[in-house]
Structure formats: structure tokens, C-alpha cells
Design a protein around this motif. Structure first.
Motif, mmCIF file in Angstrom:
data_model
loop_
_atom_site.group_PDB
_atom_site.id
_atom_site.type_symbol
_atom_site.label_atom_id
_atom_site.label_comp_id
_atom_site.label_asym_id
_atom_site.label_seq_id
_atom_site.Cartn_x
_atom_site.Cartn_y
_atom_site.Cartn_z
ATOM 1 N N PRO A 1 2.749 -54.302 -35.362
ATOM 2 C CA PRO A 1 1.717 -54.340 -36.402
ATOM 3 C C PRO A 1 0.868 -53.066 -36.426
ATOM 4 N N ALA A 2 0.629 -52.571 -37.637
ATOM 5 C CA ALA A 2 -0.183 -51.371 -37.830
ATOM 6 C C ALA A 2 -1.505 -51.755 -38.498
ATOM 7 N N TYR A 3 -2.540 -50.962 -38.238
ATOM 8 C CA TYR A 3 -3.858 -51.235 -38.789
ATOM 9 C C TYR A 3 -4.370 -50.014 -39.541
ATOM 10 N N GLU A 4 -5.207 -50.274 -40.520
ATOM 11 C CA GLU A 4 -5.871 -49.177 -41.226
ATOM 12 C C GLU A 4 -6.962 -48.596 -40.346
ATOM 13 N N CYS A 5 -7.173 -47.295 -40.462
ATOM 14 C CA CYS A 5 -8.202 -46.607 -39.671
ATOM 15 C C CYS A 5 -9.126 -45.811 -40.584
ATOM 16 N N ARG A 6 -10.351 -45.660 -40.128
ATOM 17 C CA ARG A 6 -11.262 -44.705 -40.753
ATOM 18 C C ARG A 6 -12.304 -44.305 -39.722
ATOM 19 N N SER A 7 -12.955 -43.169 -39.958
ATOM 20 C CA SER A 7 -14.003 -42.672 -39.067
ATOM 21 C C SER A 7 -15.341 -42.732 -39.778
ATOM 22 N N VAL A 8 -16.311 -43.416 -39.161
ATOM 23 C CA VAL A 8 -17.637 -43.569 -39.742
ATOM 24 C C VAL A 8 -18.676 -43.269 -38.664
ATOM 25 N N ASP A 9 -19.475 -42.231 -38.897
ATOM 26 C CA ASP A 9 -20.550 -41.863 -37.969
ATOM 27 C C ASP A 9 -20.041 -41.695 -36.540
ATOM 28 N N GLY A 10 -18.895 -41.046 -36.414
ATOM 29 C CA GLY A 10 -18.363 -40.749 -35.091
ATOM 30 C C GLY A 10 -17.672 -41.899 -34.411
ATOM 31 N N THR A 11 -17.399 -42.979 -35.149
ATOM 32 C CA THR A 11 -16.731 -44.148 -34.577
ATOM 33 C C THR A 11 -15.489 -44.491 -35.383
ATOM 34 N N VAL A 12 -14.388 -44.772 -34.674
ATOM 35 C CA VAL A 12 -13.170 -45.221 -35.351
ATOM 36 C C VAL A 12 -13.300 -46.710 -35.677
ATOM 37 N N GLN A 13 -13.052 -47.038 -36.932
ATOM 38 C CA GLN A 13 -13.049 -48.413 -37.370
ATOM 39 C C GLN A 13 -11.635 -48.809 -37.827
ATOM 40 N N VAL A 14 -11.271 -50.046 -37.553
ATOM 41 C CA VAL A 14 -9.941 -50.518 -37.944
ATOM 42 C C VAL A 14 -10.049 -51.854 -38.644
ATOM 43 N N ARG A 15 -8.988 -52.158 -39.413
ATOM 44 C CA ARG A 15 -8.864 -53.474 -40.035
ATOM 45 C C ARG A 15 -7.388 -53.733 -40.313
ATOM 46 N N THR A 16 -7.069 -54.969 -40.626
ATOM 47 C CA THR A 16 -5.684 -55.323 -40.923
ATOM 48 C C THR A 16 -5.165 -54.517 -42.102
ATOM 49 N N ALA A 17 -3.961 -53.976 -41.931
ATOM 50 C CA ALA A 17 -3.363 -53.231 -43.026
ATOM 51 C C ALA A 17 -2.884 -54.197 -44.101
ATOM 52 N N PRO A 18 -3.020 -53.837 -45.376
ATOM 53 C CA PRO A 18 -2.579 -54.730 -46.455
ATOM 54 C C PRO A 18 -1.058 -54.852 -46.452
ATOM 55 N N GLY B 1 -2.388 -35.040 -37.024
ATOM 56 C CA GLY B 1 -3.700 -34.744 -37.570
ATOM 57 C C GLY B 1 -4.470 -35.963 -38.046
ATOM 58 N N GLU B 2 -3.861 -37.149 -37.996
ATOM 59 C CA GLU B 2 -4.512 -38.378 -38.434
ATOM 60 C C GLU B 2 -4.727 -39.306 -37.244
ATOM 61 N N ILE B 3 -5.698 -40.213 -37.383
ATOM 62 C CA ILE B 3 -5.915 -41.238 -36.375
ATOM 63 C C ILE B 3 -5.090 -42.465 -36.743
ATOM 64 N N VAL B 4 -4.324 -42.944 -35.759
ATOM 65 C CA VAL B 4 -3.414 -44.058 -35.972
ATOM 66 C C VAL B 4 -3.835 -45.231 -35.085
ATOM 67 N N ALA B 5 -3.685 -46.450 -35.606
ATOM 68 C CA ALA B 5 -3.964 -47.650 -34.820
ATOM 69 C C ALA B 5 -2.794 -48.624 -34.966
ATOM 70 N N LEU B 6 -2.242 -49.048 -33.824
ATOM 71 C CA LEU B 6 -1.143 -50.006 -33.788
ATOM 72 C C LEU B 6 -1.479 -51.097 -32.775
#
Length: 291
Positions: free
Chosen positions: A274-291, A222-227
Motif C-alpha cells: 500500500p502507498a500513501y499520499e505525502c505532502r510537506s507542511v511547516d517542516g513536517t511530512v503528512q500522509v493520508r490514504t492514496a485514492p 527528489g520526492e518524498i515517498v510513503a509506503l
């Protein structure tokens, strides 16, 4: 002038090794040996042990220091120690032979995961080191029989073969990156960066470039994952990986990683994904380096 000559010498050796990597005549025997090694090692605990999964990096380079150290010490005793040091030199030669066995086993396991030019160069690397092992074994036998100078001669031949093998091993590590984490030099975005539209995200990993970094994005639980999009072991495309439950399996060599954090579950990789943080903004998946 000296710097120029040194550079030219290094370039000539590199070209020679590159030409060696193009000798397709090696493929037949190298392929057969590779299949035999892969059958013996398998993909379970033995493979992990030989790969260095338990250690956090490849075990082979570390283990090669032992036979090299023993044999070099024996050589110095032969050169400077005189008659009184002959027994110690023989013992050092024997210890080097024993220490070379686990070094050879780990190297064979690593080599079995290579392809193309790296497999060919690695095969010659192994052949040179095997020759060195045989020569040092013969050196020990001759020394035990009281034929000291024959033992020294075999030792010098072994040192020559080991030097060739060592150079080729350095080439595989430094030039080809065999055993190096393929994600080490990534520069993933530290700020939120668009990856792909949410509508394109499915339960099947999909690879996209985010500031030049390959990243796989998919739905899991149920979540969006980025690796990271490449396996740390040999750079396999993780978009082709098999996802079963919480386990993502490398399509090339079977390394297993935990989803969603990329933790290493089984080798031959020695590094997590390596895993990355994900979020959804205005219909677009955004990622960044995980802390």
C-alpha cells in the motif's frame, strides 16, 4: 450448554495445536526439509507461480479443494453407490491423487517461508496430508487389483489423515494468518496526518507509526515517498528492505515492489505494498490514504 461444550472443544483443540507449535524437537527435520524445498523452488518464476502471485492471492487453499472433492465423492460412492459404482470410485480416488500433487507443491512453497511455531505446525500439516496421499495411492492400487474392501479401508485411513491435515491448515490460515495479506486490516488515516519531520527524511526508508499504522517514509527521485511499513506476504519490516532504483525488495523473502506506487513486481507476495499520499507542511511530512 451445547454452545459451551462446543467452545470448550474448540479451545482444547487450539491449545493442543499451540502445544504442537512449541515442540522444538521438530526443528531439525523441519529445517532440513525447508532448506531442500527452498533450494528447489528458488526465488524466481517458479516461486511466483506456486505462491499465486499471478492469481492475486495464495494458490494453495484453492487447489486443495480438488483432491478433497474427488476423495469425498469416492467415499460417498463407496458408502451409497453399491457394486456398480466401484469403477467410478476408483477413478475418483486416482483423480484425487493426481490433483494432490500441485496442491502439495504450492503448500510446500508457502510453508518454506514460515518460521518458529508456524513452521512446526505446518510440518505436521504436511506430514498428515502426505500420509493421506500415500493412503489414497494405496487405495487405488488395491482397487485396481480387485481388492475393493482393502481399497476402501486405505481410503478411510487417508480421509482420517486428511481431516487432521485440514484442521491444521485451517489453524495456519485462520489463527496464524499464513497466506493472508498482512496489510488488509490496516486503518490508515484518510485525512492528512503528521508522520515525521522533513529533516529526518533520507533516502533510506524509515519506519514511523501514523495513527497506529507502520509507514516507511523516504526520498526517491527528489520526492518524498510513503509506503506501508510491512510486507503483505509475511509482515517483514520494509524499513530493512533493499532499495535499488525503482525497486524495493523485501528483506525476508525477496518480494519486489515498485516505487513510488508499491505495485507488485515479483512474489512470493501476492499483494501490492500500500502507498500513501505525502505532502510537506511547516517542516513536517503528512500522509493520508492514496485514492
Amino acid at each position: 450448554m451445547e454452545d459451551t461444550e462446543l467452545t470448550a472443544s474448540g479451545d482444547a483443540l487450539s491449545r493442543l495445536v499451540a502445544q504442537l507449535g512449541e515442540v522444538s524437537a521438530l526443528d531439525g527435520v523441519a529445517g532440513a526439509v525447508r532448506e531442500r524445498v527452498a533450494d528447489l523452488v528458488g526465488t524466481g518464476p517458479l516461486k511466483d507461480a506456486l505462491s499465486g502471485t499471478w492469481l492475486g492471492h495464495a494458490a494453495h487453499p484453492m487447489l486443495t479443494d480438488l483432491p478433497i472433492g474427488f476423495w469425498t465423492s469416492a467415499f460417498m460412492l463407496d458408502l451409497l453407490g453399491g457394486r456398480r459404482s466401484r469403477r467410478a470410485a476408483a477413478r475418483l480416488v486416482a483423480l484425487g491423487v493426481l490433483a494432490a500433487v500441485p496442491a502439495a507443491a504450492t503448500g510446500a512453497s508457502d510453508w518454506s517461508d514460515t518460521t518458529g511455531p508456524n513452521r512446526r505446525v505446518g510440518f505436521v500439516h504436511a506430514a498428515a496430508n502426505s500420509t493421506a496421499l500415500l493412503c489414497y495411492g494405496a487405495s487405488w492400487v488395491q482397487r485396481k487389483r480387485g481388492r475393493h474392501w482393502r481399497g476402501v479401508a486405505f481410503g478411510l485411513a487417508g480421509a482420517t489423515a486428511a481431516t487432521v491435515g485440514g484442521y491444521l491448515g485451517g489453524h495456519l490460515l485462520q489463527r496464524s494468518g499464513i497466506g493472508v495479506d498482512h496489510t488488509t486490516f490496516r486503518h490508515p488515516p484518510e485525512e492528512w496526518t503528521p508522520a515525521l519531520p522533513v529533516a529526518q527524511v533520507s533516502e533510506q526508508p524509515r519506519c514511523t507509526l501514523v495513527d497506529g499504522t507502520p509507514v516507511i517514509v523516504f526520498r526517491h527521485g527528489g520526492e518524498i515517498v510513503a509506503l506501508d511499513g510491512q510486507c503483505p506476504h509475511r509482515g517483514a519490516p520494509m524499513a530493512e528492505a533493499d532499495l535499488e532504483g525503482d525497486v524495493l525488495t523485501c528483506p525476508w523473502h525477496g518480494s519486489r515492489f515498485h516505487v513510488p506506487d508499491g505495485a507488485l513486481l515479483r512474489g512470493p507476495s501476492t499483494f501490492p505494498l500500500p502507498a500513501y499520499e505525502c505532502r510537506s507542511v511547516d517542516g513536517t511530512v503528512q500522509v493520508r490514504t492514496a485514492p
